[in-house]
Scaffold this active site. Structure first.
Site, PDB file in Angstrom:
ATOM      1  N   GLU A 187      -3.281   7.380  -4.823  1.00 46.53           N
ATOM      2  CA  GLU A 187      -3.541   6.857  -6.036  1.00 46.53           C
ATOM      3  C   GLU A 187      -4.762   7.427  -6.767  1.00 46.53           C
ATOM      4  O   GLU A 187      -5.751   8.013  -6.018  1.00 46.53           O
ATOM      5  CB  GLU A 187      -3.608   5.410  -6.168  1.00 46.53           C
ATOM      6  CG  GLU A 187      -2.354   4.669  -5.976  1.00 46.53           C
ATOM      7  CD  GLU A 187      -2.701   2.961  -5.969  1.00 46.53           C
ATOM      8  OE1 GLU A 187      -3.492   2.598  -6.515  1.00 46.53           O
ATOM      9  OE2 GLU A 187      -1.865   2.441  -5.656  1.00 46.53           O
ATOM     10  N   ARG A 218       0.850  -1.023   0.046  1.00 50.42           N
ATOM     11  CA  ARG A 218       0.114  -0.191  -0.041  1.00 50.42           C
ATOM     12  C   ARG A 218       0.875   1.153  -0.008  1.00 50.42           C
ATOM     13  O   ARG A 218       1.674   1.380   0.849  1.00 50.42           O
ATOM     14  CB  ARG A 218      -1.042  -0.072   1.149  1.00 50.42           C
ATOM     15  CG  ARG A 218      -2.030  -0.855   1.177  1.00 50.42           C
ATOM     16  CD  ARG A 218      -3.130  -0.637   0.072  1.00 50.42           C
ATOM     17  NE  ARG A 218      -4.259  -1.631  -0.038  1.00 50.42           N
ATOM     18  CZ  ARG A 218      -4.166  -2.434  -0.709  1.00 50.42           C
ATOM     19  NH1 ARG A 218      -3.342  -2.763  -1.589  1.00 50.42           N
ATOM     20  NH2 ARG A 218      -5.192  -3.231  -0.857  1.00 50.42           N
ATOM     21  N   HIS A 254      -0.433  -0.248 -10.329  1.00 55.82           N
ATOM     22  CA  HIS A 254      -0.935  -1.022  -9.468  1.00 55.82           C
ATOM     23  C   HIS A 254      -1.344  -2.567 -10.441  1.00 55.82           C
ATOM     24  O   HIS A 254      -2.715  -2.906 -10.176  1.00 55.82           O
ATOM     25  CB  HIS A 254      -2.312  -0.094  -8.842  1.00 55.82           C
ATOM     26  CG  HIS A 254      -2.673  -0.882  -7.717  1.00 55.82           C
ATOM     27  ND1 HIS A 254      -3.177  -0.281  -6.446  1.00 55.82           N
ATOM     28  CD2 HIS A 254      -2.725  -2.160  -6.988  1.00 55.82           C
ATOM     29  CE1 HIS A 254      -3.334  -0.884  -5.624  1.00 55.82           C
ATOM     30  NE2 HIS A 254      -3.022  -2.129  -5.894  1.00 55.82           N
TER      31      HIS A 254
END
Length: 328
Positions: free
Chosen positions: A272, A243, A290
């Protein structure tokens, strides 16, 4: 008499076979064009749905959950992480939350190892050099990188993914070091010949490659702070497939720009889908969108877990992947 099927609202486009199966089992409202739901879209969906299937792109904060309709009883999230869901608010409203753990371990570990290799051997830089037309041929001192054999890998978070990364790194001849909230079993340590560091600060100064594999929790927010990043060797590289918020991104960008850290490989970001502008400018950084878990097999397995969780809940059973609130 046939039991009425529950209304399931899905916030993003899922694999075709998963959507087909969901349509067979439930009354479904799908997102066929895969547009990200706005907060207003989420509010409308939560007002109407009996079961919501969100993803990590949906921020289900306390305001949204408190404004949900009385019929919403299950949030069956498509993904492992649940930091995008206000769990305490859901608990207070009597809304069950499930996720899809355990099916992305190998995919994420593969991507972690790919990023380690890409940064250590400057694969991104080399690929850009060839495409630019500026490559003039082989030279003895051109594009020199770091050999992985004999280097120390420090893993932050020795869970399923961390262990899978350790196994891959051992095959490349790396020595394994790790920091975890709790020390893992001796048998696990023995399997990958891992050295446990109770102090993260002490471990950081001794490793060549740092792999972030811990979940987002209040305790891991900016765990890799500016102070801790300064503890790394100047030739160390940092890889994050967990993360983005675990690393203080501004401090990481600054350290990479100043060459206080040799390089980084990132598949996740603190804000993000925004990426720190300085990271975009740097040659010593590999940036991915991602995709650590983005395999056909992984996405299908996630969808199957969502279906099993919903089916179990509708049938009056405890879903197998119910999130335990006391863990957070």
């Amino acid at each position: 008499m046939t039991r009425r099927r529950p209304l399931v609202i899905v916030t993003r486009k899922l694999p075709d076979q998963i959507e087909t199966r969901m349509m067979e089992l439930f009354e479904c409202r799908l997102n066929l064009d895969d547009h990200p739901f706005s907060q207003a879209d989420l509010m409308r969906a939560m007002a109407e749905a009996e079961i919501l299937v969100p993803t990590v792109t949906d921020n289900l904060d306390a305001v949204l959950i408190n404004g949900a309709g009385a019929d919403l009883k299950l949030i069956a999230s498509f993904g492992t992480g649940v930091n995008h869901i206000a769990l305490e608010a859901a608990k207070a409203r009597g809304i069950t939350v499930t996720n899809t753990p355990g099916v992305l371990t190998e995919d994420t570990a593969d991507m972690t190892m790919a990023l380690i290799l890409a940064v250590a051997r400057r694969i991104g830089e080399g690929e850009r050099l060839v495409r630019s037309g500026r490559w003039t041929g082989w030279a003895p001192t051109a594009m020199l990188g770091m050999r992985l054999a004999g280097k120390r890998l420090g893993i932050v978070g020795m869970g399923r993914i961390g262990l899978a990364v350790a196994k891959r790194a051992r095959a490349f001849g790396m020595s394994i070091h790790y920091h975890n909230r709790r020390r893992v079993d001796a048998a696990v340590e023995s399997e990958v010949e891992a050295t446990y560091w109770e102090s993260l600060d002490q471990m950081l100064g001794h490793i060549d490659v740092l792999s972030v594999n811990c979940p987002h929790t209040p305790a891991t927010y900016h765990l890799l702070s500016a102070r801790r990043l300064r503890l790394l060797k100047p030739r160390a590289i940092v890889v994050n497939t967990a993360r983005g918020s675990v690393i203080e991104e501004e401090a990481l960008a600054r350290a990479l720009y100043a060459r206080e850290i040799a390089g980084a490989g990132l598949d996740v970001y603190e804000h993000e889908a925004q990426v720190h502008p300085r990271l975009l400018e740097l040659e010593n950084v590999v940036l991915l969108p991602h995709i650590g878990s983005a395999t056909h097999q992984g996405r299908d397995a996630m969808g199957e877990k969502v279906i099993v969780n919903i089916k179990s809940f509708v049938d009056g059973h405890t879903p197998p992947d119910k999130v335990v609130y006391t863990m957070f």
